[in-house]
Design an enzyme around this catalytic site. Structure first.
Site, PDB file in Angstrom:
ATOM      1  N   SER A 135     -70.150 117.685  35.782  1.00  0.00           N
ATOM      2  CA  SER A 135     -69.220 116.228  35.669  1.00  0.00           C
ATOM      3  C   SER A 135     -70.147 115.229  34.998  1.00  0.00           C
ATOM      4  CB  SER A 135     -68.756 116.178  37.086  1.00  0.00           C
ATOM      5  OG  SER A 135     -67.895 114.778  37.057  1.00  0.00           O
ATOM      6  N   LYS A 161     -67.049 118.434  32.071  1.00  0.00           N
ATOM      7  CA  LYS A 161     -66.121 117.388  32.507  1.00  0.00           C
ATOM      8  C   LYS A 161     -66.840 116.300  32.129  1.00  0.00           C
ATOM      9  CE  LYS A 161     -64.929 115.518  37.044  1.00  0.00           C
ATOM     10  NZ  LYS A 161     -64.388 116.059  38.410  1.00  0.00           N
ATOM     11  N   LYS A 163     -66.074 111.964  32.441  1.00  0.00           N
ATOM     12  CA  LYS A 163     -65.118 110.780  33.114  1.00  0.00           C
ATOM     13  C   LYS A 163     -64.586 109.827  31.989  1.00  0.00           C
ATOM     14  CE  LYS A 163     -66.129 111.715  37.544  1.00  0.00           C
ATOM     15  NZ  LYS A 163     -64.858 111.835  38.477  1.00  0.00           N
ATOM     16  N   ASP A 188     -61.640 113.604  33.531  1.00  0.00           N
ATOM     17  CA  ASP A 188     -61.277 112.909  34.878  1.00  0.00           C
ATOM     18  C   ASP A 188     -61.235 111.434  34.681  1.00  0.00           C
ATOM     19  OD1 ASP A 188     -60.924 112.439  37.278  1.00  0.00           O
ATOM     20  OD2 ASP A 188     -63.016 113.543  38.220  1.00  0.00           O
ATOM     21  N   GLU A 213     -57.773 115.355  34.619  1.00  0.00           N
ATOM     22  CA  GLU A 213     -57.555 115.340  35.987  1.00  0.00           C
ATOM     23  C   GLU A 213     -57.270 113.921  36.536  1.00  0.00           C
ATOM     24  OE1 GLU A 213     -61.539 116.673  37.725  1.00  0.00           O
ATOM     25  OE2 GLU A 213     -61.104 115.576  39.615  1.00  0.00           O
ATOM     26  N   ASP A 238     -56.525 115.443  41.895  1.00  0.00           N
ATOM     27  CA  ASP A 238     -57.772 115.444  42.642  1.00  0.00           C
ATOM     28  C   ASP A 238     -57.382 114.523  44.014  1.00  0.00           C
ATOM     29  OD1 ASP A 238     -60.115 114.548  44.080  1.00  0.00           O
ATOM     30  OD2 ASP A 238     -61.356 114.421  42.417  1.00  0.00           O
ATOM     31  N   LYS A 262     -61.512 119.442  47.226  1.00  0.00           N
ATOM     32  CA  LYS A 262     -62.679 119.023  47.727  1.00  0.00           C
ATOM     33  C   LYS A 262     -62.605 119.082  49.291  1.00  0.00           C
ATOM     34  CE  LYS A 262     -63.715 115.677  44.188  1.00  0.00           C
ATOM     35  NZ  LYS A 262     -63.531 114.497  43.823  1.00  0.00           N
ATOM     36  N   GLY A 290     -66.432 118.345  43.405  1.00  0.00           N
ATOM     37  CA  GLY A 290     -67.576 117.854  44.210  1.00  0.00           C
ATOM     38  C   GLY A 290     -67.628 116.340  44.463  1.00  0.00           C
TER      39      GLY A 290
HETATM   40  O1  OSB Z   1     -63.702 112.626  40.987  1.00  0.00           O
HETATM   41  O2  OSB Z   1     -64.411 114.349  40.869  1.00  0.00           O
HETATM   42  C1  OSB Z   1     -64.361 113.170  41.209  1.00  0.00           C
HETATM   43  C2  OSB Z   1     -67.959 112.176  42.235  1.00  0.00           C
HETATM   44  C3  OSB Z   1     -67.708 111.197  43.208  1.00  0.00           C
HETATM   45  C4  OSB Z   1     -66.591 110.892  43.446  1.00  0.00           C
HETATM   46  C5  OSB Z   1     -65.429 111.518  42.572  1.00  0.00           C
HETATM   47  C6  OSB Z   1     -65.740 112.531  41.852  1.00  0.00           C
HETATM   48  C7  OSB Z   1     -66.950 112.802  41.505  1.00  0.00           C
HETATM   49  C8  OSB Z   1     -67.286 113.780  40.670  1.00  0.00           C
HETATM   50  C9  OSB Z   1     -68.784 114.604  40.576  1.00  0.00           C
HETATM   51  O3  OSB Z   1     -66.916 114.131  39.481  1.00  0.00           O
HETATM   52  C10 OSB Z   1     -68.817 115.760  40.826  1.00  0.00           C
HETATM   53  C11 OSB Z   1     -70.235 116.367  41.283  1.00  0.00           C
HETATM   54  O4  OSB Z   1     -70.430 116.494  42.509  1.00  0.00           O
HETATM   55  O5  OSB Z   1     -70.916 117.097  40.551  1.00  0.00           O
HETATM   56 MG    MG Z   2     -62.084 113.875  40.208  1.00  0.00          MG
END
Ligand code: OSB
Ligand code: MG
Length: 367
Positions: A135, A161, A163, A188, A213, A238, A262, A290
């Site tokens: 991510s 992925k 953001k 995401d 996402e 999510d 999660k 994650g």
């Molecule tokens: O939205 O998936 C999410 C990390 C912190 C809070 C929300 C998210 C995330 C990540 C990181 O996308 C995923 C990872 O642990 O590698």
């Molecule tokens: Mg997410």
């Protein structure tokens, strides 16, 4: 299984690199490690709540408060048969699922250690290694995004992925797609759009993304169902899915084609499994999300992602991607096929590095 006493550790861990999402940028990750003592066995659980309430209303300090004042007092000294049974004792506390998940996780660790079984066996996992991706946070510019992604691809990650947020979305995703036409790619938004502003995301539908996402608000299934009708790309929920009932309702109203599971967000491994089972029965693909976990939470994620319905790569990257130093002795490495091995040792299958724990602990409490 009976919890006799417990310790809480409030952690603050420096990230290798800053992580930016639509709700903010962090350089350090807060968390709580829960340590429980049950008839000579010690178990660990990780609370995913961060320092700030950007992803969820829970923070490390709300979880500390709720664990100390309500959850532990409700479970200490009570005999339970299986880890999931602890939920009934905690059910009078509304929400605060990340706090509950940490407590339940510690009991899974104990249960496995008592029975000499790994979490993957206790959960009914079917994989020795799970497919993973990375991510990637919001970067300074498109060229720097391309450089960061190229570096992860060099390391062997086969699913990326990114953001996104308003103003940092379509051009970034198009640039990546142009650079890597065959890449498994997803985005995401962490709830950064409304039904109206999400119309600017329309060009994403032609970029052959695995999924989009959580574009809309965390508490809004209905508008996601409206938005899904405008996209052939599956939406993935999510933040909106806090329990199996939400997943059922989201699927009934076709608000998503994929669900991110999660452990912390849904209140524990038992609820995570319930969502998995529901989605498997409806042939809806799921993947393990994650929260920048330490080795404790990562071990749980790997075991969970070994269940049969986890058919998409998880946000479970190598230790190296997150931390220079972790609180577990074990470090997770990426295999050349973009997988990570599921721990096979009893319980979570990882052990605490006491020096590292000491280094990153900002507060402790005995309950
Ligand atoms: O939205 O998936 C999410 C990390 C912190 C809070 C929300 C998210 C995330 C990540 C990181 O996308 C995923 C990872 O642990 O590698
Ligand atoms: Mg997410």
């Amino acid at each position: 299984m009976k919890i006799e006493r417990a310790n809480l550790y409030h952690l603050r861990m420096p990230l290798r690199s800053a992580f930016e999402t639509s709700f903010g940028r962090i350089q350090e990750r807060d968390g709580i490690l829960v340590e429980v003592f049950c008839q000579g066995v010690v178990g660990y659980g990780e609370c995913a709540a961060d320092r700030n309430p950007g992803y969820s209303y829970e923070t490390a300090l709300t979880a500390w408060h709720v664990l100390r004042d309500y959850l532990f007092p409700s479970v200490l000294g009570t005999e339970i048969a299986e880890p999931g049974d602890v939920q009934e004792l905690m059910s009078w506390v509304r929400g605060h699922r990340m706090a509950k998940a940490a407590l339940e996780m510690a009991l899974w660790d104990v249960w496995g250690k008592q029975r000499d079984q790994a979490l993957v066996e206790l959960l009914g996992g079917v994989r020795r290694k799970v497919r993973v991706g990375v991510s990637v946070g919001i970067q300074e510019s498109i060229p720097s995004l391309l450089r960061v992604v190229e570096d992860y691809l060099q390391q062997g990650y086969k699913r990326i992925k990114i953001k996104i947020k308003p103003g940092r979305d379509v051009a970034e995703t198009q640039a990546l797609r142009n650079a890597y036409p065959g890449l498994s790619l997803q985005v995401d938004a962490n709830s950064a759009y409304t039904l109206e502003t999400a119309s600017i995301l329309a060009p994403l539908d032609d970029l052959n993304l695995l999924l989009i996402e959580q574009p809309l608000a965390d508490d809004d299934l209905w508008d996601h169902s409206k938005l899904q009708r405008c996209f052939k790309t599956p939406l993935c929920l999510d933040e909106s899915i806090l329990e199996a009932r939400h997943a059922r309702q989201a699927l009934e109203m076709k608000a998503a084609g994929v669900i991110n599971i999660k452990v912390g967000r849904v209140g524990g491994l038992s609820e995570a499994m319930a969502i998995h089972d529901l989605c498997l029965s409806k042939e809806i693909p799921v993947w393990c999300g994650g929260m920048l976990e330490t080795g404790i939470g990562r071990a749980a994620n790997l075991a969970l992602a070994s269940l049969p319905g986890f058919t998409l790569p998880g946000d479970i990257s190598a230790t190296e991607r997150y931390y220079v130093r972790d609180i577990t002795r074990e470090r997770f490495a990426l295999n050349p096929d973009s997988t990570i091995d599921v721990p096979r040792a009893e319980g979570l299958g990882v052990t605490i590095d006491p020096q590292a724990l000491n280094l990153f602990t900002v507060n402790t409490l005995q309950v």
